[in-house]
Design a protein around this motif. Structure first.
Motif, PDB file in Angstrom:
ATOM      1  N   ALA A 173      23.301   6.949   6.360  1.00 54.36           N
ATOM      2  CA  ALA A 173      22.284   7.561   6.712  1.00 54.36           C
ATOM      3  C   ALA A 173      22.305   9.369   7.240  1.00 54.36           C
ATOM      4  CB  ALA A 173      22.931   7.159   8.472  1.00 54.36           C
ATOM      5  N   LEU A 174      22.936   9.973   6.232  1.00 49.46           N
ATOM      6  CA  LEU A 174      22.684  11.692   5.632  1.00 49.46           C
ATOM      7  C   LEU A 174      21.108  10.958   5.304  1.00 49.46           C
ATOM      8  CD1 LEU A 174      25.834  12.776   4.033  1.00 49.46           C
ATOM      9  CD2 LEU A 174      24.539  13.269   6.111  1.00 49.46           C
ATOM     10  N   VAL A 175      20.338  10.446   4.479  1.00 50.06           N
ATOM     11  CA  VAL A 175      19.132  10.165   4.217  1.00 50.06           C
ATOM     12  C   VAL A 175      18.386  10.382   5.570  1.00 50.06           C
ATOM     13  CG1 VAL A 175      17.163   8.424   3.514  1.00 50.06           C
ATOM     14  CG2 VAL A 175      19.486   8.008   2.380  1.00 50.06           C
ATOM     15  N   GLN A 176      18.636   9.806   6.542  1.00 51.34           N
ATOM     16  CA  GLN A 176      17.658   9.996   8.453  1.00 51.34           C
ATOM     17  C   GLN A 176      17.961  11.629   8.434  1.00 51.34           C
ATOM     18  OE1 GLN A 176      15.559   8.298   7.778  1.00 51.34           O
ATOM     19  NE2 GLN A 176      15.678   6.300   8.446  1.00 51.34           N
ATOM     20  N   VAL A 177      19.525  12.291   8.070  1.00 52.47           N
ATOM     21  CA  VAL A 177      19.817  13.239   8.228  1.00 52.47           C
ATOM     22  C   VAL A 177      18.894  14.499   7.616  1.00 52.47           C
ATOM     23  CG1 VAL A 177      21.520  15.458   8.568  1.00 52.47           C
ATOM     24  CG2 VAL A 177      22.211  12.759   9.595  1.00 52.47           C
TER      25      VAL A 177
ATOM     26  N   PHE B  41      15.986  13.599   6.095  1.00 53.23           N
ATOM     27  CA  PHE B  41      14.232  13.206   6.021  1.00 53.23           C
ATOM     28  C   PHE B  41      13.945  13.954   7.774  1.00 53.23           C
ATOM     29  CE2 PHE B  41      10.983  10.967   6.679  1.00 53.23           C
ATOM     30  CZ  PHE B  41      10.024  10.757   5.392  1.00 53.23           C
ATOM     31  N   TYR B  42      14.991  13.987   8.328  1.00 53.85           N
ATOM     32  CA  TYR B  42      13.940  14.257  10.042  1.00 53.85           C
ATOM     33  C   TYR B  42      14.906  15.818   9.720  1.00 53.85           C
ATOM     34  CZ  TYR B  42      12.203   9.387  10.156  1.00 53.85           C
ATOM     35  OH  TYR B  42      11.600   8.712  10.162  1.00 53.85           O
ATOM     36  N   GLY B  43      15.640  16.027   9.417  1.00 54.81           N
ATOM     37  CA  GLY B  43      16.545  17.482   9.488  1.00 54.81           C
ATOM     38  C   GLY B  43      15.017  18.390   8.886  1.00 54.81           C
ATOM     39  N   GLY B  44      14.451  17.914   7.995  1.00 56.67           N
ATOM     40  CA  GLY B  44      13.339  19.124   7.205  1.00 56.67           C
ATOM     41  C   GLY B  44      12.305  19.527   8.627  1.00 56.67           C
ATOM     42  N   TYR B  45      11.669  18.054   8.975  1.00 60.27           N
ATOM     43  CA  TYR B  45      10.650  17.883  10.091  1.00 60.27           C
ATOM     44  C   TYR B  45      11.799  19.102  11.049  1.00 60.27           C
ATOM     45  CZ  TYR B  45       7.770  13.601   9.332  1.00 60.27           C
ATOM     46  OH  TYR B  45       7.144  13.078   8.650  1.00 60.27           O
TER      47      TYR B  45
ATOM     48  N   ALA C  82       8.967  14.356  -3.390  1.00 61.91           N
ATOM     49  CA  ALA C  82       8.754  13.143  -4.375  1.00 61.91           C
ATOM     50  C   ALA C  82       8.929  13.657  -5.796  1.00 61.91           C
ATOM     51  CB  ALA C  82       7.662  12.775  -4.375  1.00 61.91           C
ATOM     52  N   LEU C  83       8.880  14.180  -6.367  1.00 65.67           N
ATOM     53  CA  LEU C  83       8.603  14.223  -7.820  1.00 65.67           C
ATOM     54  C   LEU C  83       9.625  15.132  -7.869  1.00 65.67           C
ATOM     55  CD1 LEU C  83       5.494  15.682  -9.106  1.00 65.67           C
ATOM     56  CD2 LEU C  83       5.933  13.329  -9.339  1.00 65.67           C
ATOM     57  N   ALA C  84      10.632  15.765  -7.313  1.00 66.72           N
ATOM     58  CA  ALA C  84      12.161  15.682  -7.079  1.00 66.72           C
ATOM     59  C   ALA C  84      13.492  14.757  -7.321  1.00 66.72           C
ATOM     60  CB  ALA C  84      12.394  16.658  -6.324  1.00 66.72           C
ATOM     61  N   PHE C  85      12.416  13.258  -7.358  1.00 63.69           N
ATOM     62  CA  PHE C  85      13.563  12.468  -7.178  1.00 63.69           C
ATOM     63  C   PHE C  85      13.831  12.320  -8.980  1.00 63.69           C
ATOM     64  CE2 PHE C  85      12.972  11.680  -3.163  1.00 63.69           C
ATOM     65  CZ  PHE C  85      13.110  10.492  -2.430  1.00 63.69           C
ATOM     66  N   PHE C  86      13.518  12.420  -9.817  1.00 58.92           N
ATOM     67  CA  PHE C  86      13.858  12.660 -11.306  1.00 58.92           C
ATOM     68  C   PHE C  86      14.882  12.813 -11.719  1.00 58.92           C
ATOM     69  CE2 PHE C  86      12.575  13.365 -15.709  1.00 58.92           C
ATOM     70  CZ  PHE C  86      12.733  12.266 -16.192  1.00 58.92           C
ATOM     71  N   PRO C  87      14.694  14.108 -11.389  1.00 65.56           N
ATOM     72  CA  PRO C  87      15.610  14.973 -11.428  1.00 65.56           C
ATOM     73  C   PRO C  87      16.984  15.272 -10.611  1.00 65.56           C
ATOM     74  CG  PRO C  87      14.787  16.781 -10.569  1.00 65.56           C
ATOM     75  CD  PRO C  87      13.544  15.283 -10.734  1.00 65.56           C
ATOM     76  N   ALA C  88      16.635  14.315  -9.410  1.00 72.18           N
ATOM     77  CA  ALA C  88      18.149  14.118  -9.014  1.00 72.18           C
ATOM     78  C   ALA C  88      18.682  12.894  -9.589  1.00 72.18           C
ATOM     79  CB  ALA C  88      17.050  13.803  -7.308  1.00 72.18           C
ATOM     80  N   LYS C  89      17.417  11.743  -9.941  1.00 73.09           N
ATOM     81  CA  LYS C  89      18.574  10.630 -11.035  1.00 73.09           C
ATOM     82  C   LYS C  89      18.637  10.766 -12.060  1.00 73.09           C
ATOM     83  CE  LYS C  89      17.843   6.756 -13.809  1.00 73.09           C
ATOM     84  NZ  LYS C  89      18.014   7.541 -15.583  1.00 73.09           N
TER      85      LYS C  89
ATOM     86  N   PRO D 228      21.565  15.206  -4.617  1.00 75.60           N
ATOM     87  CA  PRO D 228      20.529  16.441  -5.078  1.00 75.60           C
ATOM     88  C   PRO D 228      19.297  14.953  -4.673  1.00 75.60           C
ATOM     89  CG  PRO D 228      21.654  16.002  -6.997  1.00 75.60           C
ATOM     90  CD  PRO D 228      22.823  15.375  -5.718  1.00 75.60           C
ATOM     91  N   PHE D 229      19.065  13.826  -3.891  1.00 75.26           N
ATOM     92  CA  PHE D 229      18.621  13.044  -3.274  1.00 75.26           C
ATOM     93  C   PHE D 229      18.087  13.636  -2.271  1.00 75.26           C
ATOM     94  CE2 PHE D 229      18.948   9.998  -6.644  1.00 75.26           C
ATOM     95  CZ  PHE D 229      18.430   9.442  -7.097  1.00 75.26           C
ATOM     96  N   LEU D 230      18.894  14.235  -1.068  1.00 77.99           N
ATOM     97  CA  LEU D 230      18.979  14.439   0.333  1.00 77.99           C
ATOM     98  C   LEU D 230      18.540  15.934  -0.009  1.00 77.99           C
ATOM     99  CD1 LEU D 230      22.456  13.678   1.527  1.00 77.99           C
ATOM    100  CD2 LEU D 230      20.259  12.307   1.690  1.00 77.99           C
ATOM    101  N   LEU D 231      18.495  16.559  -1.038  1.00 79.54           N
ATOM    102  CA  LEU D 231      17.566  17.424  -1.497  1.00 79.54           C
ATOM    103  C   LEU D 231      16.097  17.159  -0.786  1.00 79.54           C
ATOM    104  CD1 LEU D 231      17.443  21.105  -1.591  1.00 79.54           C
ATOM    105  CD2 LEU D 231      17.528  20.533  -3.105  1.00 79.54           C
ATOM    106  N   ALA D 232      15.586  16.799  -2.098  1.00 82.34           N
ATOM    107  CA  ALA D 232      14.592  15.846  -2.384  1.00 82.34           C
ATOM    108  C   ALA D 232      13.817  15.191  -1.209  1.00 82.34           C
ATOM    109  CB  ALA D 232      14.417  14.537  -3.619  1.00 82.34           C
TER     110      ALA D 232
END
Length: 432
Positions: free
Chosen positions: A53-57, A59-63, A94-101, A108-112
């Motif tokens: 659920a940190l994905v949502q933290v 994601f919506y933290g950026g808002y 969205a493009l930062a998913f490549f270096p995160a991978k 790094p995905f959370l940062l993206a």
């Protein structure tokens, strides 16, 4: 002759309205390709639901983090500049998913996600009041509901892509079996799954760049772009002195929390239900996502219906009625431990369809140029999507509570959110 809701002072804003409305679909895509990723990341990195659920933290933290900086940027420049910067950050994230991978790590995905949603914050802070300005004030809420009706179309696309190009293509080994893998086996499966996961994000990043170029080269109106002074504190005092606005921010916080919880944890709700009937985990996840798509179809159809009904019913009154219906359905989600609970959870989406743009329109009514900062406060309220889902995830991780599946009990949180919204609708039923 009756004036169009997309014209003002003899000027038609149809073309810019279409372009900005397309942005609503684009951030809808980002929101709803992301919700199933809580389950996907939990599985890929062998984490708990709470960690996923940190994905949502992020994601919506950026808002939350970027809403007022976005408002100040728009105030200093223009709505169009805000839209362009928002699209740029969206594409970058969205493009930062490549270096995160390439790192093979979770954070790094959370940062993206965070960078991407900083862009979405700029977009929403710009586009919502921009749409409100593209016509007479008395039809502003209808106009915003019309534009927002295309948001769930993007959401449906995001859900479809998540199901068919991520969930269906992940390695079929289930969570229990993944826990038994050796480190080398785990790394191989993880690398395969991350390659699958990032592909749709890279494609949408390229699509966003194209959209950015189209808007950059288009002539856009400068409605409500007359003042460029930034009187931050006096403006905040002025807008928060308005009852409909300050209570609208609170209602929006709880609405977004309820929406994200219902659309994120429908996967966990359905997976538990269908696995209890003997289904394999991956098949149960995909079937749950199909129900999530069905919920979004109901949401989308209901949005158009409610936009029509607003011609005859005051926004606050309709908001109150739909919130009350959502309370009843969410109670059934908690009580039922069979397919009827899933049906009720799908039905909640039809009730939610009106809520975001209606709360938004009621809260911003009469703010004029202050709507730029007012919009930022309402976008910051999207923080509810960051704060509340981890609380629900922590309940789900308990597995069983009070002799019931913990995932059922966890929906007490969305129920409480709808109680807050029904109170706001009741308070605003005459004012709006």
């Amino acid at each position: 002759m009756k004036q169009s809701i997309i014209s003002k002072d003899g000027n038609s804003y149809l073309y810019p309205f279409i372009l900005i409305t397309m942005c609503f679909a684009l951030w809808g895509f980002a929101n709803d390709i992301t919700n199933p990723m809580v389950k996907a990341f939990s599985k890929i990195f062998r984490m708990s639901v709470t960690d996923g659920a940190l994905v949502q933290v992020a994601f919506y933290g950026g808002y939350f983090a970027m809403a007022f900086p976005a408002a100040m940027f728009i105030r200093k420049y223009t709505y169009k500049a805000g839209v362009l910067l928002g699209l740029g950050l969206y594409a970058l994230g969205a493009l930062a998913f490549f270096p995160a991978k390439l790192t093979g790590e979770y954070y790094p995905f959370l940062l993206a996600y965070f960078v991407m949603t900083c862009g979405l914050s700029f977009l929403e802070t710009s586009c919502n009041p921009y749409i409100l300005s593209m016509g007479p004030e008395e039809t502003a809420t209808r106009r915003l509901n019309l534009a927002q009706a295309f948001n769930p179309i993007g959401s449906l696309m995001g859900m479809y892509v998540a199901m068919n190009f991520i969930q269906n293509k992940l390695h079929p080994i289930d969570t229990a079996e993944r826990a038994q893998l050796t480190q080398a086996e785990f790394e191989a499966v993880k690398d395969y799954d991350l390659s699958v996961l990032i592909a749709p994000y890279l494609v949408i990043g390229l699509v966003i760049i194209v959209m950015l170029l189209v808007i950059r080269m288009s002539q856009m109106p400068r409605n409500a772009d007359n003042s460029h002074s930034i009187d931050f504190i006096p403006t905040l005092k002025r807008i928060f002195s308005r009852r409909r606005y300050k209570y609208g921010v609170i209602a929006q916080f709880f609405y977004v929390g309820a929406q994200i919880m219902c659309w994120t944890f429908i996967i966990q709700y359905g997976t538990r239900l269908f696995m209890s009937q003997g289904m394999e985990e991956q098949a149960a996840e995909v079937l749950s996502q199909e129900y999530n798509i069905l919920a979004m179809i109901f949401f989308c159809v209901s949005r158009f219906i409610c936009t029509f009904i607003l011609k005859y019913v005051k926004p606050g009154r309709l908001l109150m009625v739909l919130s009350a219906a959502a309370i009843v359905l969410t109670a059934c989600v908690i009580i039922f431990e069979n397919i009827w609970g899933m049906y009720c959870l799908v039905g909640v989406s039809a009730c939610m369809s009106l809520m975001f743009p209606t709360i938004y329109g009621i809260a911003l009514k009469g703010l004029g140029d202050d709507a730029k900062f007012g919009a930022a406060g309402l976008i910051m309220a999207i923080l509810g999507g960051s704060v509340l889902p981890p609380l629900q995830a922590s309940i789900i991780d308990c597995k069983t509570l009070f002799g019931m599946p913990a995932v059922n009990v966890s929906f007490i949180l969305p129920l409480f959110c709808f109680v807050v919204i029904v109170v706001y609708g009741y308070k605003m039923r005459k004012e709006s």
